[in-house]
Design a protein around this motif. Structure first.
Motif, short mmCIF file in Angstrom:
data_model
loop_
_atom_site.label_atom_id
_atom_site.label_comp_id
_atom_site.label_asym_id
_atom_site.label_seq_id
_atom_site.Cartn_x
_atom_site.Cartn_y
_atom_site.Cartn_z
N LYS A 72 33.87 45.81 46.65
CA LYS A 72 34.12 45.66 48.09
C LYS A 72 32.90 46.08 48.90
CE LYS A 72 39.10 46.37 47.91
NZ LYS A 72 40.21 47.22 48.33
N LYS A 73 32.24 47.17 48.47
CA LYS A 73 31.05 47.65 49.17
C LYS A 73 29.88 46.68 49.04
CE LYS A 73 31.99 52.58 48.86
NZ LYS A 73 31.55 53.86 48.26
N SER A 74 29.86 45.91 47.95
CA SER A 74 28.76 44.97 47.73
C SER A 74 28.77 43.83 48.74
CB SER A 74 28.85 44.38 46.32
OG SER A 74 28.71 45.38 45.36
N ALA A 75 29.91 43.60 49.32
CA ALA A 75 30.01 42.53 50.33
C ALA A 75 29.23 42.96 51.57
CB ALA A 75 31.47 42.27 50.68
N SER A 76 28.53 42.00 52.14
CA SER A 76 27.76 42.32 53.35
C SER A 76 28.70 42.57 54.52
CB SER A 76 26.79 41.19 53.67
OG SER A 76 27.50 40.04 54.06
N ARG A 77 28.21 43.28 55.49
CA ARG A 77 29.05 43.61 56.66
C ARG A 77 29.42 42.36 57.47
NH1 ARG A 77 28.99 49.22 57.30
NH2 ARG A 77 27.27 50.20 56.22
N SER A 78 28.58 41.34 57.40
CA SER A 78 28.83 40.14 58.19
C SER A 78 29.78 39.17 57.49
CB SER A 78 27.52 39.43 58.50
OG SER A 78 26.90 39.03 57.29
N CYS A 79 30.07 39.41 56.22
CA CYS A 79 30.90 38.47 55.46
C CYS A 79 31.93 39.25 54.65
CB CYS A 79 30.01 37.63 54.55
SG CYS A 79 30.89 36.33 53.70
N LEU A 80 33.19 38.98 54.85
CA LEU A 80 34.25 39.64 54.10
C LEU A 80 34.29 39.09 52.68
CD1 LEU A 80 37.12 39.56 56.73
CD2 LEU A 80 35.75 41.53 56.06
N GLU A 82 35.81 37.37 49.86
CA GLU A 82 36.89 36.42 49.58
C GLU A 82 36.55 35.72 48.29
OE1 GLU A 82 37.94 33.85 52.80
OE2 GLU A 82 37.83 35.45 54.28
N PHE A 83 37.52 35.57 47.41
CA PHE A 83 37.28 34.88 46.14
C PHE A 83 37.44 33.38 46.34
CE2 PHE A 83 38.58 39.15 44.54
CZ PHE A 83 37.32 39.50 44.09
N THR A 84 36.48 32.62 45.82
CA THR A 84 36.40 31.19 46.10
C THR A 84 36.57 30.30 44.88
OG1 THR A 84 34.01 31.36 45.89
CG2 THR A 84 34.94 31.50 48.13
N CYS A 85 36.32 30.83 43.69
CA CYS A 85 36.42 30.02 42.48
C CYS A 85 36.62 30.94 41.28
CB CYS A 85 35.18 29.14 42.29
SG CYS A 85 33.63 30.03 42.27
N ALA A 86 37.17 30.39 40.21
CA ALA A 86 37.40 31.18 39.00
C ALA A 86 37.31 30.27 37.78
CB ALA A 86 38.78 31.84 39.05
N SER A 98 32.57 34.44 44.74
CA SER A 98 33.00 34.91 46.06
C SER A 98 32.16 34.32 47.19
CB SER A 98 32.91 36.44 46.11
OG SER A 98 31.55 36.83 46.11
N THR A 99 32.63 34.55 48.40
CA THR A 99 31.91 34.11 49.60
C THR A 99 30.62 34.89 49.79
OG1 THR A 99 33.23 35.67 50.87
CG2 THR A 99 33.95 33.37 50.90
N THR A 100 30.52 36.05 49.19
CA THR A 100 29.34 36.91 49.37
C THR A 100 28.26 36.67 48.31
OG1 THR A 100 30.36 38.65 48.06
CG2 THR A 100 30.72 38.72 50.46
N GLY A 101 28.49 35.73 47.38
CA GLY A 101 27.52 35.45 46.33
C GLY A 101 27.66 36.34 45.12
N GLU A 120 23.92 35.22 43.97
CA GLU A 120 23.43 34.29 44.99
C GLU A 120 23.54 34.98 46.34
OE1 GLU A 120 21.83 31.48 46.79
OE2 GLU A 120 22.21 30.89 44.72
N GLN A 121 22.78 34.50 47.30
CA GLN A 121 22.87 35.06 48.66
C GLN A 121 23.93 34.35 49.50
OE1 GLN A 121 21.28 37.86 49.60
NE2 GLN A 121 20.68 37.85 47.44
N ARG A 122 24.41 33.23 49.01
CA ARG A 122 25.43 32.45 49.74
C ARG A 122 26.71 32.35 48.91
NH1 ARG A 122 20.47 29.05 50.57
NH2 ARG A 122 20.90 28.63 48.40
N GLU A 123 27.67 31.70 49.48
CA GLU A 123 28.97 31.52 48.83
C GLU A 123 28.84 30.78 47.50
OE1 GLU A 123 33.18 29.20 49.76
OE2 GLU A 123 31.83 29.69 51.39
#
Length: 131
Positions: A72-80, A82-86, A98-101, A120-123
């Motif tokens: 949870k802490k690894s996520a950037s402050r600007s992006c919550l 969220e899990f996007t694929c598995a 995740s959305t945070t890369g 990654e730096q992006r989703e």
């Protein structure tokens, strides 16, 4: 709410309430264990599901995965988070993007996150395993 449909006759088998109010962004069926799948979604929710068809009616059993504080802490402050694929890699390993890369690896014997890293730096929208 999650609905499970039988596709041959298009019959509704069961409906289950999701334990969290999070939206579901992805679903992945375990290709190694019939009737087992995972869903990922908003608010960093990861749900591990099993179809129980041993009784008179089909039921969905769910386990809410505990997200490690470090993830949870690894996520950037600007992006919550969220899990996007598995994607399953063997019957007891699940990779989740995740959305945070961040990619996380889940041990399905213990239902716990065993590893995560900034991939990654992006989703991350797709994950694939070979083998």
């Amino acid at each position: 709410v999650l609905a499970l449909w039988e596709t041959r006759e298009f019959e509704l088998l069961t409906v289950a309430s999701c334990p969290s109010a999070a939206s579901i962004h992805c679903i992945s069926w375990n290709p190694y264990i019939a009737g087992e799948f995972s869903t990922g979604g908003s608010s960093g929710s990861l749900l591990l599901w099993r179809i129980d068809d041993t009784g008179d009616q089909v039921q969905l059993n769910v386990f809410v995965a505990e997200i490690p504080k470090e993830l949870k802490k690894s996520a950037s402050r600007s992006c919550l988070l969220e899990f996007t694929c598995a994607c399953y890699a063997g019957e007891k390993t699940l990779y989740v993007g995740s959305t945070t890369g961040i990619v996380s690896v889940w041990n399905l014997n213990t239902n716990a996150c065993s590893l995560h890293w900034q991939a990654e730096q992006r989703e991350i929208t797709h994950l694939f395993t070979i083998g």
